[in-house]
Design an enzyme around this catalytic site. Sequence first.
Site, PDB file in Angstrom:
ATOM      1  CE1 TYR A 155     -10.255  13.608 -13.095  1.00 36.15           C
ATOM      2  CE2 TYR A 155     -10.273  15.965 -12.665  1.00 36.15           C
ATOM      3  CZ  TYR A 155     -10.144  14.668 -12.208  1.00 36.15           C
ATOM      4  OH  TYR A 155      -9.920  14.426 -10.873  1.00 36.15           O
ATOM      5  CE  LYS A 159     -13.124  13.334 -10.700  1.00 36.36           C
ATOM      6  NZ  LYS A 159     -13.333  12.182  -9.831  1.00 36.36           N
TER       7      LYS A 159
HETATM    8  N1  LIG Z   1      -4.868  13.640  -7.232  1.00 31.94           N
HETATM    9  C1  LIG Z   1      -5.557  14.761  -7.402  1.00 31.94           C
HETATM   10  O1  LIG Z   1      -4.993  15.866  -7.510  1.00 31.94           O
HETATM   11  C2  LIG Z   1      -7.056  14.720  -7.451  1.00 31.94           C
HETATM   12  C3  LIG Z   1      -7.765  15.930  -7.385  1.00 31.94           C
HETATM   13  C4  LIG Z   1      -9.145  15.905  -7.425  1.00 31.94           C
HETATM   14  C5  LIG Z   1      -9.815  14.710  -7.510  1.00 31.94           C
HETATM   15  N2  LIG Z   1      -9.125  13.539  -7.574  1.00 31.94           N
HETATM   16  C6  LIG Z   1      -9.883  12.302  -7.676  1.00 31.94           C
HETATM   17  O2  LIG Z   1      -9.499  11.425  -6.653  1.00 31.94           O
HETATM   18  C7  LIG Z   1      -9.745  10.085  -7.071  1.00 31.94           C
HETATM   19  C8  LIG Z   1      -8.504   9.234  -6.787  1.00 31.94           C
HETATM   20  O3  LIG Z   1      -7.446   9.728  -7.573  1.00 31.94           O
HETATM   21  P1  LIG Z   1      -5.905   9.604  -7.167  1.00 31.94           P
HETATM   22  O4  LIG Z   1      -5.320  10.922  -7.347  1.00 31.94           O
HETATM   23  O5  LIG Z   1      -5.765   8.911  -5.874  1.00 31.94           O
HETATM   24  O6  LIG Z   1      -5.378   8.699  -8.377  1.00 31.94           O
HETATM   25  P2  LIG Z   1      -4.305   7.521  -8.431  1.00 31.94           P
HETATM   26  O7  LIG Z   1      -3.215   7.732  -7.449  1.00 31.94           O
HETATM   27  O8  LIG Z   1      -3.985   7.383  -9.864  1.00 31.94           O
HETATM   28  O9  LIG Z   1      -5.144   6.249  -7.928  1.00 31.94           O
HETATM   29  C9  LIG Z   1      -6.247   5.826  -8.664  1.00 31.94           C
HETATM   30  C10 LIG Z   1      -6.749   4.533  -8.057  1.00 31.94           C
HETATM   31  O10 LIG Z   1      -7.914   4.126  -8.755  1.00 31.94           O
HETATM   32  C11 LIG Z   1      -7.691   2.868  -9.392  1.00 31.94           C
HETATM   33  N3  LIG Z   1      -8.361   2.925 -10.667  1.00 31.94           N
HETATM   34  C12 LIG Z   1      -8.147   3.755 -11.699  1.00 31.94           C
HETATM   35  N4  LIG Z   1      -9.006   3.496 -12.688  1.00 31.94           N
HETATM   36  C13 LIG Z   1      -9.779   2.466 -12.269  1.00 31.94           C
HETATM   37  C14 LIG Z   1     -10.838   1.734 -12.830  1.00 31.94           C
HETATM   38  N5  LIG Z   1     -11.291   1.992 -14.060  1.00 31.94           N
HETATM   39  N6  LIG Z   1     -11.392   0.728 -12.108  1.00 31.94           N
HETATM   40  C15 LIG Z   1     -10.931   0.437 -10.868  1.00 31.94           C
HETATM   41  N7  LIG Z   1      -9.944   1.105 -10.278  1.00 31.94           N
HETATM   42  C16 LIG Z   1      -9.373   2.103 -10.981  1.00 31.94           C
HETATM   43  C17 LIG Z   1      -6.169   2.725  -9.469  1.00 31.94           C
HETATM   44  O11 LIG Z   1      -5.747   1.370  -9.448  1.00 31.94           O
HETATM   45  P3  LIG Z   1      -5.503   0.530 -10.807  1.00 31.94           P
HETATM   46  O12 LIG Z   1      -4.754   1.425 -11.735  1.00 31.94           O
HETATM   47  O13 LIG Z   1      -4.749  -0.678 -10.382  1.00 31.94           O
HETATM   48  O14 LIG Z   1      -6.877   0.195 -11.298  1.00 31.94           O
HETATM   49  C18 LIG Z   1      -5.755   3.397  -8.163  1.00 31.94           C
HETATM   50  O15 LIG Z   1      -5.943   2.541  -7.073  1.00 31.94           O
HETATM   51  C19 LIG Z   1     -10.142  10.163  -8.539  1.00 31.94           C
HETATM   52  O16 LIG Z   1     -11.544  10.127  -8.660  1.00 31.94           O
HETATM   53  C20 LIG Z   1      -9.637  11.527  -8.955  1.00 31.94           C
HETATM   54  O17 LIG Z   1     -10.355  12.052 -10.044  1.00 31.94           O
HETATM   55  C21 LIG Z   1      -7.766  13.516  -7.546  1.00 31.94           C
END
Ligand SMILES: NC(=O)c1ccc[n+]([C@@H]2O[C@H](COP(=O)([O-])OP(=O)(O)OC[C@H]3O[C@@H](n4cnc5c(N)ncnc54)[C@H](OP(=O)(O)O)[C@@H]3O)[C@@H](O)[C@H]2O)c1
Length: 256
Positions: A155, A159
């Site tokens: 991961y 990133k």
């Molecule tokens: N949460 C953290 O601590 C954190 C920190 C740093 C960066 N990020 C980044 O922020 C972004 C959003 O993450 P989040 O924390 O909001 O995660 P999340 O709550 O798990 O939401 C992920 C979203 O992306 C969709 N998704 C996942 N895989 C997909 C795919 N292959 N195609 C289309 N849609 C997809 C999911 O819907 P479905 O499952 O229905 O497809 C959901 O809407 C990501 O890039 C993550 O790496 C998160």
Amino acid sequence: MDARVDGKVALVTGASRGIGAAIAAQLLASGAAGVVITGRRPETLEEVAGRLGEGAVPVAGNAADPDHIEAAVATATRRFGRLDLLVANAGTNPGAGPLMDVELSALDRTWEVNLRSPLLWARAAWHAAMAEHGGAIVTIGSVGGIVTSPVLGAYNVSKAGLHHLTRQLALELAPGVRVNAVAASVVRTRLSEALWAADETAAAAMHPLGRLGDPEDVARAVTFLLSDAAAWITGVVLPVDGGLTGAGGSAVTPQG
Ligand SMILES: NC(=O)c1ccc[n+]([C@@H]2O[C@H](COP(=O)([O-])OP(=O)(O)OC[C@H]3O[C@@H](n4cnc5c(N)ncnc54)[C@H](OP(=O)(O)O)[C@@H]3O)[C@@H](O)[C@H]2O)c1
């Protein structure tokens, strides 16, 4: 907040929950004329679009699928006549653990969704609209792309690659299109549960600001970078991390 995106049309990938859903809501609240939202589950996406109101248009599909990418971008231009803003937010982490042990299928999946797919989205948006009319793109990076961690090898490398992809695109798409990233630390969502759910107090304490991030913290930063308030900013990776990297970037490790 002052950052406005009045009349702009946006596309946010992975917007059925978490950070993506908060970004879509913030963009509409900040004046966007329309936001195409994507995610893999059509029912969930429809539900979220219903909650966001008529400016939100759901297009279900896998963010790494080139046909879906074309369809979603075409939906924006057909429905609203333009596409000004892209947020490559969809991300995944199916293969936690050190790089020496991670399953190759999980490694491929992580890099395909987190690194290759944002490039495909940027290319589609560029060719369909932004090359001619300009625009702004934000990718959702991570503090894991800045500091190393023993538990998030695949991961974090994806990133780090995304951060550099962002800088490269900023160079290639200037001056018409600005491209920036936010590098989020732990935000309370489903994706990051393993990093905070067992001991939220300890996870919060790693951040000088003393709390975990909320999806809205990231959404406000993304809206700023997309708005004209950031008109002279491109190619940056903005930490939205409660001070974690500024404090020396201690590795993000799951507690318990
Ligand atoms: N949460 C953290 O601590 C954190 C920190 C740093 C960066 N990020 C980044 O922020 C972004 C959003 O993450 P989040 O924390 O909001 O995660 P999340 O709550 O798990 O939401 C992920 C979203 O992306 C969709 N998704 C996942 N895989 C997909 C795919 N292959 N195609 C289309 N849609 C997809 C999911 O819907 P479905 O499952 O229905 O497809 C959901 O809407 C990501 O890039 C993550 O790496 C998160």
